[in-house]
Design a protein around this motif. Structure first.
Motif, PDB file in Angstrom:
ATOM      1  N   GLN A  90       0.842  -1.205   0.000  1.00 55.24           N
ATOM      2  CA  GLN A  90       0.000   0.000   0.000  1.00 55.24           C
ATOM      3  C   GLN A  90       0.873   1.250   0.000  1.00 55.24           C
ATOM      4  OE1 GLN A  90      -2.475  -0.524   3.459  1.00 55.24           O
ATOM      5  NE2 GLN A  90      -4.102  -1.516   2.267  1.00 55.24           N
ATOM      6  N   GLN A  91       1.989   1.174   0.681  1.00 58.38           N
ATOM      7  CA  GLN A  91       2.910   2.307   0.761  1.00 58.38           C
ATOM      8  C   GLN A  91       3.476   2.655  -0.622  1.00 58.38           C
ATOM      9  OE1 GLN A  91       6.136   1.599   3.410  1.00 58.38           O
ATOM     10  NE2 GLN A  91       6.913   3.704   3.320  1.00 58.38           N
ATOM     11  N   ALA A  94       0.767   4.406  -2.602  1.00 59.14           N
ATOM     12  CA  ALA A  94       0.596   5.760  -2.080  1.00 59.14           C
ATOM     13  C   ALA A  94       1.706   6.681  -2.571  1.00 59.14           C
ATOM     14  CB  ALA A  94       0.565   5.728  -0.552  1.00 59.14           C
ATOM     15  N   ILE A 101      -0.624   7.064   2.878  1.00 56.16           N
ATOM     16  CA  ILE A 101      -0.963   5.642   2.899  1.00 56.16           C
ATOM     17  C   ILE A 101      -2.390   5.430   3.419  1.00 56.16           C
ATOM     18  CG2 ILE A 101       0.010   5.200   5.172  1.00 56.16           C
ATOM     19  CD1 ILE A 101       1.019   2.514   4.059  1.00 56.16           C
TER      20      ILE A 101
END
Length: 131
Positions: A90-91, A94, A101
């Motif tokens: 997810q980071q 983002a 995030i």
């Protein structure tokens, strides 16, 4: 000295404005002079209220529930699948779309309010169609 120069002292007085005298002291002086004194009390004076009671009553009587449209389950699953297909966390997603995030987490859990510009950024970075 030049003949057109005038060195006389000039005094300028401020004209009194036509405002009404207010306050306890002004009312007392007017009463002592025998003048008619009227007092007015403004509604909600001295408080931080901006609306009357009728507005509060309208809000309390309202029974309509407001629902905010959030991201569909289908869209959140497509985001997850696209991210996993690229091998991203997810980071990483983002960082690729220049967002926090938490934004990606909200979209993947279905709690976010849809933003078409942000979905477009995700489509470009993931390389798949989300809409």
């Amino acid at each position: 000295m030049l003949p057109d120069q005038q060195w006389d002292t000039v005094v300028i007085h401020k004209r009194p404005t036509g405002q009404k005298a207010t306050g306890e002291k002004a009312a007392t002086v007017a009463r002592q002079k025998g003048e008619a004194v009227t007092t007015e009390r403004k509604f909600g004076a001295g408080t931080n209220k901006q609306h009357g009671l009728s507005d509060l009553r309208k809000i309390e009587m309202e029974t309509e529930e407001l629902k905010v449209k959030t991201v569909s389950h289908d869209l959140s699953q497509r985001i997850i699948q696209g991210r996993v297909a690229k091998g991203w966390k997810q980071q990483d997603l983002a960082r690729a779309i220049c967002e926090k995030i938490q934004v990606v987490q909200e979209y993947e859990t279905g709690r976010a309010i849809p933003n078409q510009a942000l979905i477009g950024k995700m489509e470009r970075s993931l390389g798949c169609k989300l809409r």
